[in-house]
Design a protein around this motif. Structure first.
Motif, PDB file in Angstrom:
ATOM      1  N   GLU A 131       0.809  -1.218   0.000  1.00 12.91           N
ATOM      2  CA  GLU A 131       0.000   0.000   0.000  1.00 12.91           C
ATOM      3  C   GLU A 131       0.842   1.268   0.000  1.00 12.91           C
ATOM      4  O   GLU A 131       0.313   2.362  -0.179  1.00 12.91           O
ATOM      5  N   ALA A 132       2.147   1.137   0.206  1.00 14.66           N
ATOM      6  CA  ALA A 132       3.022   2.309   0.248  1.00 14.66           C
ATOM      7  C   ALA A 132       3.138   2.923  -1.144  1.00 14.66           C
ATOM      8  O   ALA A 132       2.958   2.245  -2.156  1.00 14.66           O
ATOM      9  N   PRO A 133       3.415   4.230  -1.217  1.00 10.76           N
ATOM     10  CA  PRO A 133       3.548   4.907  -2.516  1.00 10.76           C
ATOM     11  C   PRO A 133       4.631   4.258  -3.381  1.00 10.76           C
ATOM     12  O   PRO A 133       5.672   3.850  -2.874  1.00 10.76           O
ATOM     13  N   HIS A 134       4.372   4.162  -4.672  1.00 14.24           N
ATOM     14  CA  HIS A 134       5.343   3.573  -5.599  1.00 14.24           C
ATOM     15  C   HIS A 134       6.343   4.649  -6.016  1.00 14.24           C
ATOM     16  O   HIS A 134       6.324   5.155  -7.130  1.00 14.24           O
ATOM     17  N   GLU A 135       7.220   4.992  -5.091  1.00 15.70           N
ATOM     18  CA  GLU A 135       8.222   6.012  -5.355  1.00 15.70           C
ATOM     19  C   GLU A 135       9.611   5.388  -5.315  1.00 15.70           C
ATOM     20  O   GLU A 135       9.850   4.440  -4.555  1.00 15.70           O
ATOM     21  N   PRO A 136      10.556   5.896  -6.109  1.00 16.98           N
ATOM     22  CA  PRO A 136      11.927   5.369  -6.078  1.00 16.98           C
ATOM     23  C   PRO A 136      12.521   5.490  -4.681  1.00 16.98           C
ATOM     24  O   PRO A 136      12.350   6.514  -4.022  1.00 16.98           O
ATOM     25  N   VAL A 137      13.164   4.428  -4.215  1.00 18.50           N
ATOM     26  CA  VAL A 137      13.776   4.437  -2.888  1.00 18.50           C
ATOM     27  C   VAL A 137      15.229   4.024  -3.007  1.00 18.50           C
ATOM     28  O   VAL A 137      15.543   3.004  -3.626  1.00 18.50           O
ATOM     29  N   ASP A 138      16.114   4.842  -2.453  1.00 16.72           N
ATOM     30  CA  ASP A 138      17.544   4.541  -2.518  1.00 16.72           C
ATOM     31  C   ASP A 138      18.073   4.324  -1.108  1.00 16.72           C
ATOM     32  O   ASP A 138      18.991   4.980  -0.649  1.00 16.72           O
ATOM     33  N   THR A 139      17.452   3.411  -0.404  1.00 20.05           N
ATOM     34  CA  THR A 139      17.842   3.109   0.970  1.00 20.05           C
ATOM     35  C   THR A 139      17.479   1.677   1.275  1.00 20.05           C
ATOM     36  O   THR A 139      16.574   1.117   0.647  1.00 20.05           O
ATOM     37  N   ALA A 176      25.969   1.107   7.927  1.00 18.58           N
ATOM     38  CA  ALA A 176      26.475   1.254   6.561  1.00 18.58           C
ATOM     39  C   ALA A 176      25.473   2.000   5.684  1.00 18.58           C
ATOM     40  O   ALA A 176      25.853   2.777   4.809  1.00 18.58           O
ATOM     41  N   SER A 177      24.182   1.772   5.933  1.00 19.87           N
ATOM     42  CA  SER A 177      23.150   2.468   5.167  1.00 19.87           C
ATOM     43  C   SER A 177      23.165   3.957   5.466  1.00 19.87           C
ATOM     44  O   SER A 177      23.051   4.791   4.562  1.00 19.87           O
ATOM     45  N   THR A 178      23.322   4.280   6.749  1.00 23.06           N
ATOM     46  CA  THR A 178      23.392   5.685   7.152  1.00 23.06           C
ATOM     47  C   THR A 178      24.570   6.380   6.488  1.00 23.06           C
ATOM     48  O   THR A 178      24.497   7.558   6.122  1.00 23.06           O
ATOM     49  N   GLU A 179      25.644   5.635   6.308  1.00 26.94           N
ATOM     50  CA  GLU A 179      26.854   6.188   5.676  1.00 26.94           C
ATOM     51  C   GLU A 179      26.767   6.151   4.152  1.00 26.94           C
ATOM     52  O   GLU A 179      27.686   6.582   3.461  1.00 26.94           O
TER      53      GLU A 179
END
Length: 253
Positions: A131-139, A176-179
């Motif tokens: 149900e979440a928006p279909h937006e590009p996610v880089d995380t 690592a994701s935060t960095e």
């Protein structure tokens, strides 16, 4: 591993109260704990005491605060800093390979040990993602935050050891994701489809399909930002190898 005992009696009592709720599973892994004002009223202490206790348990990997959302239960027991530091000393790609092994093993065990409560949580997590928006996610937050589909699969395995090891891996990957060193290596559409396949296998108690679906998913789930061009070809090779190793006719013979 024990939590600190210094501080006022109120601080110790607050810490014990929170730990008790988590250890008893009244607040399960992935659950949001009550908001700060609710905790103050529930325990009968001030804001600074509640915050100190939450910070302490966050430092031990049992809680995690997500800005704008709230504080989640991340682990029933303190996460060993020794394990986290040990993993952090290794190459990040090796940590991703280790995570893959844990996830495949967890999916197989989940297909055997999952309860209806586990299934409801997995379905809810999958539904939220759908149900979440279909937006590009880089995380890689979709895979590493408390309450994520992946963490719920590990919890459904019924293995405390697997869960503890996995939480240690998540600590390294979240950092690592935060960095900016680890990112989501697939599209949201593919991720949602993969999660659906894993969920279907766990629901059916199909151990082979659970392992197969999870292997395909984690091969393309997370990637190294500096290694993405090499990550995708490896994923294709891994997919081919897994497909080649699965013969439906032989399995039914």
């Amino acid at each position: 591993m024990t939590t600190p005992t210094r501080g006022s009696q109120k601080a110790r009592d607050t810490l014990d109260f929170l730990r008790g709720k988590i250890a008893s599973s009244e607040w399960g892994v992935g659950d949001l704990i009550p908001k700060e004002p609710e905790l103050m009223e529930l325990i009968g202490v001030g804001k600074s005491t509640v915050r100190e206790a939450v910070r302490s348990l966050a430092a031990f990997g049992m809680l995690e605060t997500v800005p704008g959302v709230g504080t989640f239960v991340r682990s029933r027991t303190p996460v060993s800093t020794i394990l986290t530091e040990f993993l952090a000393d290794h190459d990040l790609e090796e940590v991703l390979v280790y995570r893959r092994s844990l996830e495949i093993e967890a999916a197989q065990h989940a297909a055997i040990n999952r309860t209806e409560e586990h299934l409801e949580r997995l379905r809810a997590a999958h539904r939220r993602a759908q149900e979440a928006p279909h937006e590009p996610v880089d995380t890689c937050d979709q895979s590493t935050v408390p309450g994520s589909f992946h963490l719920l699969v590990v919890e459904a395995s019924g293995s405390k050891l697997l869960l503890d090891l996995y939480v240690g891996v998540l600590s390294v990957l979240q950092r690592a994701s935060t960095e900016g060193r680890v990112i989501l290596g697939t599209t949201l559409e593919t991720m949602r489809r993969d999660h659906g396949a894993v969920l279907e296998a766990i629901e059916a108690r199909d151990v082979r399909s659970a392992a197969h679906s999870m292997a395909l998913h984690v091969d393309r789930d997370l990637g190294l930002r500096t290694d993405m061009l090499e990550f995708n070809p490896r994923t294709e090779r891994a997919t081919s190898l897994i497909d080649a190793g699965y013969d439906p006719d032989a399995a039914s013979a």
